[in-house]
Motif scaffolding. Structure first.
Motif, mmCIF file in Angstrom:
data_model
loop_
_atom_site.group_PDB
_atom_site.id
_atom_site.type_symbol
_atom_site.label_atom_id
_atom_site.label_comp_id
_atom_site.label_asym_id
_atom_site.label_seq_id
_atom_site.Cartn_x
_atom_site.Cartn_y
_atom_site.Cartn_z
ATOM 1 N N ARG A 32 -8.414 -4.264 -0.313
ATOM 2 C CA ARG A 32 -8.599 -5.197 0.811
ATOM 3 C C ARG A 32 -9.876 -6.017 0.641
ATOM 4 N NH1 ARG A 32 -8.085 -2.325 5.962
ATOM 5 N NH2 ARG A 32 -10.125 -1.623 5.304
ATOM 6 N N CYS A 52 -6.653 5.493 1.782
ATOM 7 C CA CYS A 52 -7.775 4.709 2.324
ATOM 8 C C CYS A 52 -8.702 4.211 1.215
ATOM 9 C CB CYS A 52 -8.566 5.526 3.335
ATOM 10 S SG CYS A 52 -7.656 5.777 4.862
ATOM 11 N N CYS A 96 -3.593 3.651 12.226
ATOM 12 C CA CYS A 96 -2.906 3.613 10.940
ATOM 13 C C CYS A 96 -2.419 5.031 10.590
ATOM 14 C CB CYS A 96 -3.879 3.103 9.887
ATOM 15 S SG CYS A 96 -3.243 3.219 8.220
ATOM 16 N N TYR A 124 -2.227 6.488 7.891
ATOM 17 C CA TYR A 124 -3.002 7.126 6.816
ATOM 18 C C TYR A 124 -4.356 7.652 7.297
ATOM 19 C CZ TYR A 124 0.366 5.043 3.616
ATOM 20 O OH TYR A 124 1.518 4.707 2.962
ATOM 21 N N LEU A 155 0.843 -1.204 0.000
ATOM 22 C CA LEU A 155 0.000 0.000 0.000
ATOM 23 C C LEU A 155 0.878 1.254 0.000
ATOM 24 C CD1 LEU A 155 -2.877 1.171 0.100
ATOM 25 C CD2 LEU A 155 -2.634 1.301 2.552
ATOM 26 N N CYS A 204 -6.869 1.322 -0.361
ATOM 27 C CA CYS A 204 -6.773 0.249 0.630
ATOM 28 C C CYS A 204 -8.106 -0.493 0.742
ATOM 29 C CB CYS A 204 -6.375 0.856 1.972
ATOM 30 S SG CYS A 204 -6.143 -0.334 3.280
HETATM 31 S S1 SF4 Z 1 -6.836 3.768 7.816
HETATM 32 FE FE1 SF4 Z 1 -5.098 2.551 7.046
HETATM 33 S S2 SF4 Z 1 -5.800 0.412 7.153
HETATM 34 FE FE2 SF4 Z 1 -7.634 1.728 7.303
HETATM 35 S S3 SF4 Z 1 -8.370 1.951 5.198
HETATM 36 FE FE3 SF4 Z 1 -7.005 3.683 5.584
HETATM 37 S S4 SF4 Z 1 -5.025 2.998 4.863
HETATM 38 FE FE4 SF4 Z 1 -6.263 1.160 5.092
#
Ligand code: SF4
Length: 264
Positions: free
Chosen positions: A104, A97, A190, A192, A81, A100
């Motif tokens: 994911r 995000c 996180c 991000y 990522l 991600c």
């Molecule tokens: S906060 Fe981090 S783990 Fe959650 S969606 Fe965003 S990048 Fe992904």
């Protein structure tokens, strides 16, 4: 959500919600000898964050006697990522995000299939769900709004039914449960998770909840009333992505679309 013969893949990140969910499902599983549990952990490749989460997730599985499988973005998509986030911001103006979430979701379906699961359990709580509803309203995304539901099932081979057993439990109560049960979980956030639309919506909803208790429940109940009306409007036939073969609403799934734009 569950049947006595399910093989349940639990999406285990190492955070409090998924650790609590695994704990609760392990207890329920004891009463149903044919049910099988397996934890799947997605390593997105977030430097300084995911490694600790994976270690904690592994410890929880060991303690509960649950088998764990780890799948990484690097292996599935050839990039972490961290690598994708930089390029996607410059090329596609997408936040880490957004990428991600899309990658994911696909990784979880791939992983659930690979471990032979019949259900995929995620730890979305009431806070997550009410935030997602508001975000979809802000974006005017009716299709996604109709899909905010406790159980997502599609009569399509290759799509693993997703369930959200904690979707009516406030985040604070999940955290309380985790503390009471002395469940180990990752406490850091996180890197991000800053200044995103979700973080603003979260703050707003938390403020509203203090002033008008029950706001988050009411948002969920509203969507439950609206969802049957939306269903007919947004019903789409799934097909297989022509690049990766995963279920998709278009000829190319969103994950492959993003990856090919980034790589070319
Ligand atoms: S906060 Fe981090 S783990 Fe959650 S969606 Fe965003 S990048 Fe992904």
């Amino acid at each position: 959500m569950l049947s006595p013969y399910d093989r349940i893949a639990v999406a285990l990140s190492g955070g409090k919600d998924s650790a609590a969910l695994l704990h609760i499902l392990t207890k329920i599983e004891e009463r149903f000898p044919r049910v099988e549990l397996i934890a799947i952990t997605i390593d997105e490749g977030i430097r300084g964050y995911r490694r600790e989460a994976i270690r904690i997730a592994r410890e929880n599985c060991k303690k509960l006697g649950v088998e764990q499988s780890i799948f990484s973005f690097k292996k599935l998509y050839n990039h972490t990522l961290d690598e994708l986030a930089k390029i996607a911001k410059e090329k596609l103006q997408l936040t880490p995000c957004s990428i991600c979430g899309i990658l994911r979701r696909k990784a979880l379906n791939v992983a659930a299939k690979e471990v032979g699961a019949t259900k995929l359990a995620t730890a979305h709580n009431l806070d997550d769900e009410s935030q997602t509803i508001l975000i979809n309203i802000i974006h005017g995304d009716i299709w996604k709004l109709a899909r905010v539901e406790p159980m997502i099932t599609r009569p399509f081979p290759g799509f693993i039914t997703r369930i959200k057993p904690l979707c009516r439990i406030p985040e604070s109560e999940v955290a309380f449960y985790a503390y009471l049960q002395r469940i180990k979980f990752q406490e850091s956030s996180c890197p991000y998770m800053r200044d995103t639309l979700r973080s603003h919506v979260r703050l707003t909803l938390n403020r509203l909840e203090v002033r008008y208790p029950g706001t988050k429940f009411k948002i969920i109940r509203s969507i439950e009333k609206i969802r049957p009306l939306l269903k007919g409007l947004v019903e789409v036939e799934l097909k297989y992505c022509k690049i990766c073969g995963e279920p998709s609403i278009k000829g190319t799934c969103r994950a492959c679309e993003i990856l090919s734009k980034i790589e070319n």
